[in-house]
Design an enzyme around this catalytic site. Structure first.
Site, PDB file in Angstrom:
ATOM      1  N   CYS A  12      20.451  79.104  36.774  1.00 51.07           N
ATOM      2  CA  CYS A  12      20.658  77.776  37.373  1.00 51.07           C
ATOM      3  C   CYS A  12      19.515  76.872  36.918  1.00 51.07           C
ATOM      4  CB  CYS A  12      20.774  77.867  38.889  1.00 51.07           C
ATOM      5  SG  CYS A  12      19.313  78.523  39.722  1.00 51.07           S
ATOM      6  N   ARG A  18      20.632  79.020  43.535  1.00 48.56           N
ATOM      7  CA  ARG A  18      21.912  79.609  43.128  1.00 48.56           C
ATOM      8  C   ARG A  18      21.773  80.905  42.338  1.00 48.56           C
ATOM      9  NH1 ARG A  18      23.888  74.217  40.409  1.00 48.56           N
ATOM     10  NH2 ARG A  18      21.620  74.181  40.099  1.00 48.56           N
ATOM     11  N   SER A  19      20.903  80.924  41.310  1.00 47.42           N
ATOM     12  CA  SER A  19      20.871  82.134  40.474  1.00 47.42           C
ATOM     13  C   SER A  19      20.235  83.341  41.184  1.00 47.42           C
ATOM     14  CB  SER A  19      20.234  81.871  39.105  1.00 47.42           C
ATOM     15  OG  SER A  19      18.927  81.397  39.197  1.00 47.42           O
ATOM     16  N   ASP A 129      24.868  72.250  43.349  1.00 49.13           N
ATOM     17  CA  ASP A 129      23.439  72.409  43.616  1.00 49.13           C
ATOM     18  C   ASP A 129      23.197  72.165  45.113  1.00 49.13           C
ATOM     19  OD1 ASP A 129      20.722  72.185  43.858  1.00 49.13           O
ATOM     20  OD2 ASP A 129      20.479  70.835  42.141  1.00 49.13           O
TER      21      ASP A 129
HETATM   22  P1  4NP Z   1      18.798  75.893  41.899  1.00 50.39           P
HETATM   23  O1  4NP Z   1      18.495  74.650  42.872  1.00 50.39           O
HETATM   24  O2  4NP Z   1      18.969  75.300  40.512  1.00 50.39           O
HETATM   25  O3  4NP Z   1      20.063  76.441  42.443  1.00 50.39           O
HETATM   26  O4  4NP Z   1      17.612  76.814  42.025  1.00 50.39           O
HETATM   27  C1  4NP Z   1      17.486  73.718  42.656  1.00 50.39           C
HETATM   28  C2  4NP Z   1      16.185  74.033  42.977  1.00 50.39           C
HETATM   29  C3  4NP Z   1      15.197  73.073  42.805  1.00 50.39           C
HETATM   30  C4  4NP Z   1      15.510  71.831  42.318  1.00 50.39           C
HETATM   31  C5  4NP Z   1      16.826  71.519  41.985  1.00 50.39           C
HETATM   32  C6  4NP Z   1      17.816  72.475  42.158  1.00 50.39           C
HETATM   33  N1  4NP Z   1      14.500  70.850  42.167  1.00 50.39           N
HETATM   34  O5  4NP Z   1      14.843  69.707  41.801  1.00 50.39           O
HETATM   35  O6  4NP Z   1      13.329  71.168  42.389  1.00 50.39           O
END
Ligand code: 4NP
Length: 161
Positions: A12, A18-19, A129
Site C-alpha cells: 500500500c 492496508r498492507s 485508504d
Molecule cells: P496505508 O495508509 O497506505 O494503507 O498504510 C496510509 C498511511 C499513511 C498515510 C496515508 C495512507 N499518510 O499519508 O501518512
C-alpha cells in the site's frame, strides 16, 4: 519432490494500514488451511513516511477484533529485490499498482497485480485508504481483504499446487 514456496507481498502507500492487514489476514488464512509452510508473506509501502513504525493502532484494533495480531509488523518500503523475490506483488489500490509498475524491472510485470482482481465482484477496484477515514473505513478494509485473499488462495492452489 520439493514443494514450492510461494512468496506474497502486500503493498500500500504507507505500510501501516492496508498492507499490514493484508499480511495478517492472509497469514491467518494459510495457517487455518494448514499451508503456512508453503508461503513467505510480507508487506511494504511505496512511500517512506512511516518506515520502522508498527501498524496504525486503528488497524491493529480492527484486526484484533477478528483474532488477528498485527503488532509485530514494522513498516518498510518496497525494494528493487522484491520484484525478484515475490511471486505475487499485490497492490491495494490502482495508484499503488501504477507506481509499482513504473519501477518494476522489465520482464517482471506479471508479478504485480491489483489485490481486488482476486475479489469476486470487486475486480478492478481499490481498497480505500482508511488513514483519514472517520467512519468504518478499517472494517471495510478488512472485509475487502478477507474476500480477496480467499480468491488469491484459490488462484495459487490452481496455478501452483
Ligand atoms: P496505508 O495508509 O497506505 O494503507 O498504510 C496510509 C498511511 C499513511 C498515510 C496515508 C495512507 N499518510 O499519508 O501518512
Amino acid at each position: 519432490m520439493t514443494t514450492p514456496i510461494i512468496n506474497v507481498l502486500f503493498v500500500c502507500l504507507g505500510n501501516i494500514c492496508r498492507s499490514p492487514t493484508g499480511e495478517g489476514v492472509f497469514r491467518e488464512l494459510v495457517e487455518k488451511e494448514g499451508l503456512a509452510d508453503r508461503f513467505r508473506i510480507d508487506s511494504a509501502g511505496t512511500a517512506a513516511f512511516h518506515i520502522g513504525e508498527p501498524p496504525d493502532g486503528r488497524s491493529q484494533t480492527a484486526a484484533m477484533r477478528r483474532g488477528i495480531d498485527l503488532s509485530n509488523q514494522r513498516a518498510r518500503r518496497v525494494r528493487d529485490e522484491d520484484f525478484r523475490r515475490f511471486d505475487y506483488i499485490l497492490a491495494m489500490d490502482v495508484e499503488n499498482h501504477t507506481n509499482l509498475m513504473a519501477v518494476c524491472p522489465p520482464g517482471e510485470e506479471g508479478r504485480v497485480r491489483l489485490l481486488l482482481d482476486f475479489a469476486e465482484g470487486a475486480e478492478g477496484e481499490s481498497v480505500p485508504d482508511p488513514y483519514y477515514s472517520r467512519g468504518n473505513g478499517f472494517e471495510v478494509v478488512l472485509d475487502l481483504i478477507e474476500l480477496a485473499t480467499i480468491g488469491l488462495l484459490d488462484d495459487i492452489r490452481t496455478n501452483h499446487f
